[in-house]
Design a protein around this motif. Structure first.
Motif, PDB file in Angstrom:
ATOM      1  N   LEU B   8       0.834  -1.204   0.000  1.00 20.81           N
ATOM      2  CA  LEU B   8       0.000   0.000   0.000  1.00 20.81           C
ATOM      3  C   LEU B   8       0.864   1.248   0.000  1.00 20.81           C
ATOM      4  CD1 LEU B   8      -2.953  -0.724   2.459  1.00 20.81           C
ATOM      5  CD2 LEU B   8      -2.987  -0.588  -0.015  1.00 20.81           C
ATOM      6  N   THR B  46      -8.813   1.763 -10.134  1.00 17.97           N
ATOM      7  CA  THR B  46      -8.451   0.976  -8.960  1.00 17.97           C
ATOM      8  C   THR B  46      -9.194  -0.363  -8.947  1.00 17.97           C
ATOM      9  OG1 THR B  46      -8.211   3.046  -7.765  1.00 17.97           O
ATOM     10  CG2 THR B  46      -8.266   1.040  -6.459  1.00 17.97           C
ATOM     11  N   ILE B  50      -7.321  -3.928  -9.062  1.00 19.40           N
ATOM     12  CA  ILE B  50      -7.376  -4.941  -7.996  1.00 19.40           C
ATOM     13  C   ILE B  50      -7.825  -6.278  -8.579  1.00 19.40           C
ATOM     14  CG2 ILE B  50      -8.489  -5.604  -5.839  1.00 19.40           C
ATOM     15  CD1 ILE B  50      -8.944  -2.582  -5.355  1.00 19.40           C
ATOM     16  N   ILE B 132      -4.491  -2.386  -4.850  1.00 20.09           N
ATOM     17  CA  ILE B 132      -5.124  -1.330  -4.054  1.00 20.09           C
ATOM     18  C   ILE B 132      -4.168  -0.146  -3.909  1.00 20.09           C
ATOM     19  CG2 ILE B 132      -6.095  -0.728  -1.806  1.00 20.09           C
ATOM     20  CD1 ILE B 132      -6.855  -3.669  -1.471  1.00 20.09           C
TER      21      ILE B 132
END
Lengths: 312, 227
Positions: B8, B46, B50, B132
């Motif tokens: 992340l 996004t 993912i 993500i």
């Protein structure tokens, strides 16, 4: 060994011509047109000129101080940029427009690319185009004698008649410094006589523009139409004072002619077929971008025997 | 879990796709005319990122090496079509605002880049977190560009008037040139912040600059080593 000789690397013979001399000469050559602009448009024009020059010089000084660079305010290049920008603004431009334009010219176009001599396009014209896109309404609102009117070029584009004599003298609507063809030419003549600018770029620019207008203008060889196009808009100001900017024009003599011809054709295309009536500033900044290419193609060969053709 | 958080952080800050990797420039410049459009585009990407990362990672041992790119494209294109139809059905205003740039997510180099460089070599969970992180990094980039353009262009953020109504928008920031100005300014700003936090360590200089992720180095470390 008591006597210390001053030893330095070449060049040993220095010309008296300096950057600041040249800039000052150009500023003086622009003075007749500037004063005429102030007389023609009144106090708002003077205010714009003062704001542009002031903010330009101030921005250059502050930026160079902040970046710990040598302060080059004394070479008058920032003052000239400010003056040229002001001459390219409509007389009733607001002070904050002039200020934003000057900041853009000095900080973004000139200093971020390395300062004088490194800018890839004419800062004043880049700022004018920036303002033209940012505040389209205000930048194309020309007020003359208290009445919002069209510029002679816009009239010409719509097929209406224009007063040639007024256009040559400059008693028309337009930007602050572009209206008086006669006074701009007078200033340019001084620069040419003094050798500050070369005739190659303006001459090839104007000749190719005239040829383009004669072929595609739809009026044939109509002297009135040609003179109206030559003295209207920013052509004189652009051809003699901005296309000839040392930094953003080619240094090779062949290249200068190619550059001038390209400018003439582009200005013609923008004026005759483009959406707006004027196209000098777009033509010049567009050709500024082509300068490295033009120089590469027109680089003169050194005199003397060449061993072998080297593939560039 | 630690690896997931690292992914992340990597996507959001260290390898931010917009400001550091400079990937996906086409939607970055084209759709960020307002903060809302930037946010919408970022979140759409996004979701696709993912899902495609997850599936590609699950299938990484099944897909033969020689046809991996077509296989990735099929997976990515399926998800883009899915998202496109969902957007058209449920958020038609965003759908019409983004226009052609939704189908063009298929060729967004962030998605194929992550599939090729991360998802095809790592476990599904880590790949999903990589998606993500990268997706949110992209969203942050697009939204911040959109915010600056919107506030300079019309004086609003997310459609809410921020500057006094006497402010005259600078149209140029809504048009394409403004996107370049804002992107350059924000990239310069984050480089400044990054450099002031202490110079990032030169990683893997022995492998040459091509494989190096340290974009702020620009070969300086290598020349230093050579000396």
């Amino acid at each position: 060994m008591s006597e210390l000789k001053h030893v330095s690397s070449s060049p040993h013979i220095r010309s008296k011509i300096t950057t600041s001399n040249i800039m000052l000469l150009v500023i003086f050559a622009l003075m007749p047109a500037t004063l005429f602009g102030v007389w023609n448009f009144g106090i708002s024009a003077l205010m714009n000129i003062v704001v542009c020059v002031g903010v330009s010089v101030g921005a250059e000084f502050i930026y160079e101080k902040l970046m710990h660079k040598k302060v080059t305010v004394n070479d008058y290049s920032a003052a000239l940029t400010g003056l040229l920008l002001a001459l390219n603004l409509p007389p009733n431009a607001t002070w904050w427009m002039s200020a934003i334009g000057s900041l853009f010219a000095i900080i973004v176009v000139k200093q971020l690319f390395g300062g004088l001599g490194q800018n890839f396009m004419n800062p004043a014209l880049a700022a004018r185009c920036f303002l033209l896109i940012a505040f389209t309404g205000r930048m194309t609102d020309f007020t003359y004698d208290g009445v919002s009117t069209a510029t002679p070029l816009a009239l010409l584009k719509n097929g209406e008649s224009v007063n040639i004599l007024d256009m040559v003298i400059g008693k028309t609507a337009g930007t602050i410094g572009e209206t008086s063809a006669v006074l701009l030419l007078a200033g340019a003549a001084v620069l040419i006589v003094l050798g500050v600018i070369d005739l190659r770029i303006p001459a090839s620019y104007i000749i190719s523009f005239v040829v383009f207008i004669v072929i595609f203008g739809g009026h044939g060889f109509d002297l009135n139409y040609i003179v109206a196009h030559l003295s209207g808009g920013g052509l004189m100001l652009g051809a003699f004072f901005m296309a000839t900017d040392y930094v953003t024009s080619p240094i090779t003599s062949k290249g200068q002619i190619v550059y001038g011809i390209l400018l003439g054709i582009l200005t013609g295309i923008f004026r005759l077929f483009g959406g707006s009536a004027e196209g000098v500033s777009y033509a010049i900044i567009f050709c500024n971008l082509l300068v490295p290419l033009i120089e590469r193609v027109t680089m003169p060969k050194p005199f003397g025997p060449e061993e072998k053709e080297v593939q560039a | 879990m630690n690896k997931c958080m690292e992914r992340l952080f990597n996507g959001l800050v260290k390898e931010n796709p917009t400001f550091v990797l400079m990937l996906g420039m086409c939607p970055t410049l084209a759709v960020t005319t307002s903060a809302m459009n930037g946010l919408g585009m970022g979140l759409t990407t996004t979701v696709v990122l993912i899902m495609s990362n997850l599936i590609i990672s699950l299938l990484r041992k099944v897909i033969p090496d020689k046809v991996r790119i077509p296989a990735y494209i099929v997976i990515i294109a399926s998800f883009v079509t899915l998202v496109e139809l969902l957007l058209e059905g449920f958020i038609p205003t965003l759908y019409s605002a983004l226009g052609i740039y939704i189908p063009l997510i298929v060729v967004n180099c962030i998605i194929l880049g992550r599939a090729e460089s991360y998802a095809s070599k790592n476990s599904p969970v880590a790949s999903a977190f990589d998606g993500i992180g990268m997706g949110l990094g992209f969203t942050v980039g697009l939204t911040s560009i959109g915010m600056v353009r919107e506030i300079l262009g019309v004086g609003q953020i997310f459609g809410i008037q921020i500057l006094p109504s006497s402010y005259e928008g600078m149209t140029i920031f809504i048009l394409a040139p403004g996107a370049f100005f804002v992107l350059a300014a924000l990239t310069a700003l984050q480089n400044k912040v990054r450099n002031s936090k202490g110079k990032p360590k030169a990683v893997g200089c022995s492998e040459g600059c091509g494989a190096c992720q340290n974009t702020s180095c620009l070969g300086k470390e290598q020349t230093k080593e050579a000396k």
